[in-house]
Scaffold this motif. Structure first.
Motif, mmCIF file in Angstrom:
data_model
loop_
_atom_site.group_PDB
_atom_site.id
_atom_site.type_symbol
_atom_site.label_atom_id
_atom_site.label_comp_id
_atom_site.label_asym_id
_atom_site.label_seq_id
_atom_site.Cartn_x
_atom_site.Cartn_y
_atom_site.Cartn_z
ATOM 1 N N ALA A 58 0.816 -1.155 0.044
ATOM 2 C CA ALA A 58 -0.022 0.022 -0.278
ATOM 3 C C ALA A 58 1.084 1.326 0.540
ATOM 4 O O ALA A 58 0.562 2.199 -0.557
ATOM 5 N N PHE A 59 1.994 1.462 0.551
ATOM 6 C CA PHE A 59 2.683 2.289 0.469
ATOM 7 C C PHE A 59 3.418 2.578 -0.485
ATOM 8 O O PHE A 59 3.441 3.737 -1.396
ATOM 9 N N ASP A 64 2.376 1.516 -3.498
ATOM 10 C CA ASP A 64 1.232 2.519 -4.648
ATOM 11 C C ASP A 64 1.030 3.945 -4.164
ATOM 12 O O ASP A 64 1.190 4.495 -5.430
ATOM 13 N N GLU A 65 0.946 4.012 -2.866
ATOM 14 C CA GLU A 65 0.760 5.487 -2.999
ATOM 15 C C GLU A 65 1.596 6.606 -2.810
ATOM 16 O O GLU A 65 1.462 7.369 -3.826
ATOM 17 N N THR A 85 1.397 9.428 -6.080
ATOM 18 C CA THR A 85 1.442 10.872 -5.351
ATOM 19 C C THR A 85 2.375 11.643 -6.796
ATOM 20 O O THR A 85 3.588 11.306 -7.081
#
Length: 110
Positions: free
Chosen positions: A100-101, A103-104, A108
Motif C-alpha cells: 500500500a505504501f 502504491d501510494e 503521488t
C-alpha cells in the motif's frame, strides 16, 4: 537465579532462526512425520535434517518415537502451531502495508 524472560525468549527465537527448522515445524504442525517423509518434503541433506531435528529435540519443541521400525516426530508444544500462524499473519500484514505504501508513492504527483 534464573534467566530473565527476555533472554529466554531471545534464545527461543534463535532456535527458530533457521529456515529448515521452521519448515520442519510447519510440516509437524500439520501431522506427525517420519524422517523419510520430512526428507521428501524438505530440500535438505539427511545429515542436515538430523542436525536440525536434534536442535528441536534438545529444546523440547519436538519429540520422537519409534513406530513400525521408523522414527516419527511430532510437535511437543501445541502452541507452536499458533506461533507459526501468528508469524504468517504478521508477514502478510507487513507485505500488505508495504504494498500500500509503494502504491501510494506511485500515484503521488511530483
Amino acid at each position: 537465579m534464573g534467566v530473565p524472560l527476555y533472554q529466554a525468549k531471545a534464545e527461543f527465537f534463535r532456535t527458530l532462526g533457521h529456515p529448515a527448522r521452521i519448515r520442519i515445524l510447519e510440516l509437524l504442525a500439520e501431522r506427525d512425520h517420519a524422517v523419510h517423509e520430512l526428507l521428501e518434503r524438505i530440500a535438505i541433506e539427511p545429515s542436515n535434517l538430523s542436525q536440525q531435528l536434534s536442535v528441536l529435540r534438545r529444546t523440547s519443541l519436538v519429540v520422537s518415537q519409534r513406530r513400525a521400525g521408523e522414527v516419527v516426530y511430532s510437535i511437543s508444544v501445541p502452541e507452536v502451531r499458533d506461533l507459526l500462524l501468528s508469524a504468517r499473519k504478521i508477514l502478510v500484514g507487513l507485505a500488505e502495508t508495504r504494498s500500500a505504501f509503494e502504491d501510494e508513492l506511485m500515484i503521488t504527483p511530483e
